[in-house]
Design a protein around this motif. Sequence first.
Motif, mmCIF file in Angstrom:
data_model
loop_
_atom_site.group_PDB
_atom_site.id
_atom_site.type_symbol
_atom_site.label_atom_id
_atom_site.label_comp_id
_atom_site.label_asym_id
_atom_site.label_seq_id
_atom_site.Cartn_x
_atom_site.Cartn_y
_atom_site.Cartn_z
ATOM 1 N N UNK A 22 0.792 -1.236 0.000
ATOM 2 C CA UNK A 22 0.000 0.000 0.000
ATOM 3 C C UNK A 22 0.821 1.281 0.000
ATOM 4 N N UNK A 23 2.144 1.191 0.066
ATOM 5 C CA UNK A 23 2.955 2.403 0.032
ATOM 6 C C UNK A 23 2.979 3.130 1.366
ATOM 7 N N UNK A 24 3.446 4.379 1.325
ATOM 8 C CA UNK A 24 3.576 5.149 2.568
ATOM 9 C C UNK A 24 2.890 6.506 2.466
ATOM 10 N N UNK A 25 1.851 6.574 1.627
ATOM 11 C CA UNK A 25 1.157 7.853 1.473
ATOM 12 C C UNK A 25 0.073 8.051 2.524
ATOM 13 N N UNK A 26 -0.240 7.025 3.283
ATOM 14 C CA UNK A 26 -1.251 7.169 4.325
ATOM 15 C C UNK A 26 -0.886 6.254 5.485
ATOM 16 N N UNK A 27 -1.459 6.522 6.629
ATOM 17 C CA UNK A 27 -0.922 5.924 7.853
ATOM 18 C C UNK A 27 -1.956 5.263 8.732
ATOM 19 N N UNK A 28 -3.201 5.186 8.253
ATOM 20 C CA UNK A 28 -4.203 4.461 9.033
ATOM 21 C C UNK A 28 -4.030 2.956 8.789
ATOM 22 N N UNK A 29 -4.595 2.156 9.703
ATOM 23 C CA UNK A 29 -4.697 0.707 9.493
ATOM 24 C C UNK A 29 -3.344 0.046 9.248
ATOM 25 N N UNK A 30 -2.388 0.315 10.108
ATOM 26 C CA UNK A 30 -1.084 -0.343 9.963
ATOM 27 C C UNK A 30 -0.892 -1.419 11.031
ATOM 28 N N UNK A 31 -0.847 -2.688 10.640
ATOM 29 C CA UNK A 31 -0.692 -3.761 11.626
ATOM 30 C C UNK A 31 0.738 -4.303 11.727
ATOM 31 N N UNK A 32 1.734 -3.601 11.220
ATOM 32 C CA UNK A 32 3.033 -4.247 10.979
ATOM 33 C C UNK A 32 3.775 -4.631 12.255
ATOM 34 N N UNK A 33 4.723 -5.547 12.077
ATOM 35 C CA UNK A 33 5.553 -6.039 13.173
ATOM 36 C C UNK A 33 6.445 -4.909 13.690
ATOM 37 N N UNK A 34 6.523 -4.776 15.006
ATOM 38 C CA UNK A 34 7.403 -3.791 15.654
ATOM 39 C C UNK A 34 8.738 -4.454 15.961
ATOM 40 N N UNK A 35 9.822 -3.733 15.707
ATOM 41 C CA UNK A 35 11.157 -4.225 16.053
ATOM 42 C C UNK A 35 11.744 -3.366 17.167
ATOM 43 N N UNK A 36 12.149 -4.015 18.252
ATOM 44 C CA UNK A 36 12.835 -3.321 19.354
ATOM 45 C C UNK A 36 14.283 -3.787 19.357
ATOM 46 N N UNK A 37 15.198 -2.840 19.209
ATOM 47 C CA UNK A 37 16.618 -3.206 19.228
ATOM 48 C C UNK A 37 17.185 -3.060 20.642
ATOM 49 N N UNK A 38 17.892 -4.105 21.081
ATOM 50 C CA UNK A 38 18.610 -4.049 22.356
ATOM 51 C C UNK A 38 20.088 -3.898 22.009
ATOM 52 N N UNK A 39 20.709 -2.800 22.491
ATOM 53 C CA UNK A 39 22.137 -2.666 22.196
ATOM 54 C C UNK A 39 22.973 -3.210 23.362
ATOM 55 N N UNK A 40 24.302 -3.115 23.242
ATOM 56 C CA UNK A 40 25.147 -3.783 24.231
ATOM 57 C C UNK A 40 25.125 -3.108 25.593
ATOM 58 N N UNK A 41 24.583 -1.867 25.647
ATOM 59 C CA UNK A 41 24.425 -1.232 26.956
ATOM 60 C C UNK A 41 23.069 -1.587 27.574
ATOM 61 N N UNK A 42 22.270 -2.346 26.849
ATOM 62 C CA UNK A 42 20.953 -2.722 27.356
ATOM 63 C C UNK A 42 19.853 -1.757 26.970
ATOM 64 N N UNK A 43 20.210 -0.667 26.286
ATOM 65 C CA UNK A 43 19.190 0.308 25.887
ATOM 66 C C UNK A 43 18.335 -0.247 24.757
ATOM 67 N N UNK A 44 17.052 0.012 24.836
ATOM 68 C CA UNK A 44 16.111 -0.542 23.847
ATOM 69 C C UNK A 44 15.491 0.598 23.048
ATOM 70 N N UNK A 45 15.458 0.426 21.730
ATOM 71 C CA UNK A 45 14.893 1.486 20.902
ATOM 72 C C UNK A 45 14.149 0.919 19.700
ATOM 73 N N UNK A 46 13.234 1.727 19.198
ATOM 74 C CA UNK A 46 12.467 1.401 17.997
ATOM 75 C C UNK A 46 13.393 1.441 16.784
ATOM 76 N N UNK A 47 13.418 0.350 16.010
ATOM 77 C CA UNK A 47 14.237 0.343 14.794
ATOM 78 C C UNK A 47 13.442 -0.250 13.638
ATOM 79 N N UNK A 48 13.963 -0.030 12.444
ATOM 80 C CA UNK A 48 13.363 -0.593 11.229
ATOM 81 C C UNK A 48 14.345 -1.589 10.641
ATOM 82 N N UNK A 49 13.913 -2.806 10.432
ATOM 83 C CA UNK A 49 14.843 -3.826 9.921
ATOM 84 C C UNK A 49 14.382 -4.331 8.549
#
Lengths: 176, 422
Positions: B395-422
């Motif tokens: 569907x592209x990225x021209x609109x933002x309603x109805x998005x069910x996609x998988x969330x990725x949380x990155x854990x780095x070596x300091x233990x900090x967790x952040x939203x990332x795109x993989x």
Amino acid sequence: MFKKFFWSAFLLLLAFGPLAVNSQESVRLGIPVTQEDLLDFDLIAPPDGSGFPTGSGTAQEGKQVYDINCAVCHGASGEGTSGNTVIVGGDMQSEGPPLRTVGSYWPYASTLFDFIRRAMPATAPKSLTNEQVYQVTAYVLFMNDIVEEDTQINGDSIREIEMPNANGFIDRSHIQ
Amino acid sequence: MSDKTFEKVAGNGLISRRHLLRFGASGAGLALSAGALGADQGLSFQIPTWSRQPGPGATAYGARSPFADNLQRLAAQPNPTYPGGGSSRSPLQHLQGTITPNSLHFERHHAGVPNIDPSQHMLVINGLVRQPLAFRYEDLLKYQMVSRIHFLECSGNSGALLRGEIGGSAQSLHGLVSCAEWTGVPLSTLLDEAGVLPEAAWVAAVGADAASMGRSIPLTKALDDVMVALYQNGEAVRPGQGYPMRLFCPGWEGNVSVKWLTQIKVTKEPAQFRDETSKYTDTLQDRSSYQFTFPMGTKSLITSPSGQMTLNQPGIYQVTGIAWSGRGSIRQVEVSADGGKTWAEAAIQGHQLDRALTRFTIPWEWDGGDAILQSRATDSRGNLQPTRDEVIASRGTLSFYHNPCIQSWQVDQTGEISNVYV
């Protein structure tokens, strides 16, 4: 005689007893009203022109109403004061993300009247007269080059207005 | 912890959900390094002061512990051109179970919250009916009611991921979903009383807020499982959720569950309100736009550990989250710790109700290295939660309603967790 009555009553009870206990038939508390009662209450103005009040308006008349009530948020020419307040311009076929406005995106002119009447101006919704709503509707359509400055907008004419993006939508309501 | 101790079921430390019971029995000790004794941890075994004197007695209305009163919804900044408009998001990363407390249920308003006197409020049913009717609030309370546990999700939820927003928490990115037990009168009961005419195909629902927000709903749905909700988790629906009554359309985008419900008009065609044409529609890459996208997708989200949290030290953590589908119940949730290369099935904690939040959990041993945590749900109809790339491809990225996609949380070596795109 008594025995016969007893058995009839028993059979009747068998037939209708459980129904009477379970059904909602005994709770019918809606108060009958007429369409006339709802004249000021029912604000729904759909594309088929039903539900539109008497009256009409032109863009010429609408400019002043717009300048006083709408321009503070939507800008003097509909250019807006923030992303969501732009109501003029845009092109669905533009190279980058399209600017979606009344002119470029909205599929029905009726929505404009319906929305302005129920929800605008945002600080004082429903403060405009029906006549003023017709006038502002005409003016916003005019600013988008969809009607002429002197086109009369009313419940009949609004049905005939073809919006630029009228065929731009795919109805997915069958997916339930 | 060694691989001999715990059966690893997927890459980067995911442990079989069968070990959950063992963790439950031995408690948090497993998450700490061995050898830490109670006294070393600063524990005191003196009888505390609150065990030495009676506390205050019962109260008329409950309040949170002052030690646990920091949970807040995240409310958007006021916008002067949109008075009362905007949303507040549930603190998903701090909630457990599946029922959202009423004070923390997400909100989305289009012209603020009206202060409605229920004795002055009416629900009108008109349009294509044999007899238009007006229902008083006090009369609706006399009808036979139904109770159902369902999630409610704004269709704009998780839209930030399609915009590629940097950072964020479970709350800021996904907090427009909540779950409650809703109790009310089936809309079909009231429509039957008014007598729907044969040519009817839609209903238009309108609220009593300053925007008189309206949405059109197919009659098939209206007669199926839609209710006029009067209670939320046992108490009267809160003002922010539509007091004294709201429509509730199970599984469908939140906006159609019209709050402060005051009118149902039975119609042949949709009303084409602003909020079903200009808004809540999705423009595709070819510039055509989806309209009336009703059921929400098949979806899941790891709520802990999640964005903006920090892991203190390597060890075993309970990965937990929520899953839901607008089309049925949750059949399965899988979790990955290596960015989707390998997956392990999570345990379901509690119930798996139709169109309700479902809680999942799985133990995970963090070795102190990089990890990317993901979850993906499968619903009872076999729908699998898509990746972000799959959503964008379709569907592209021209609109933002109805998005069910998988969330990725990155854990780095300091233990900090952040939203990332993989």
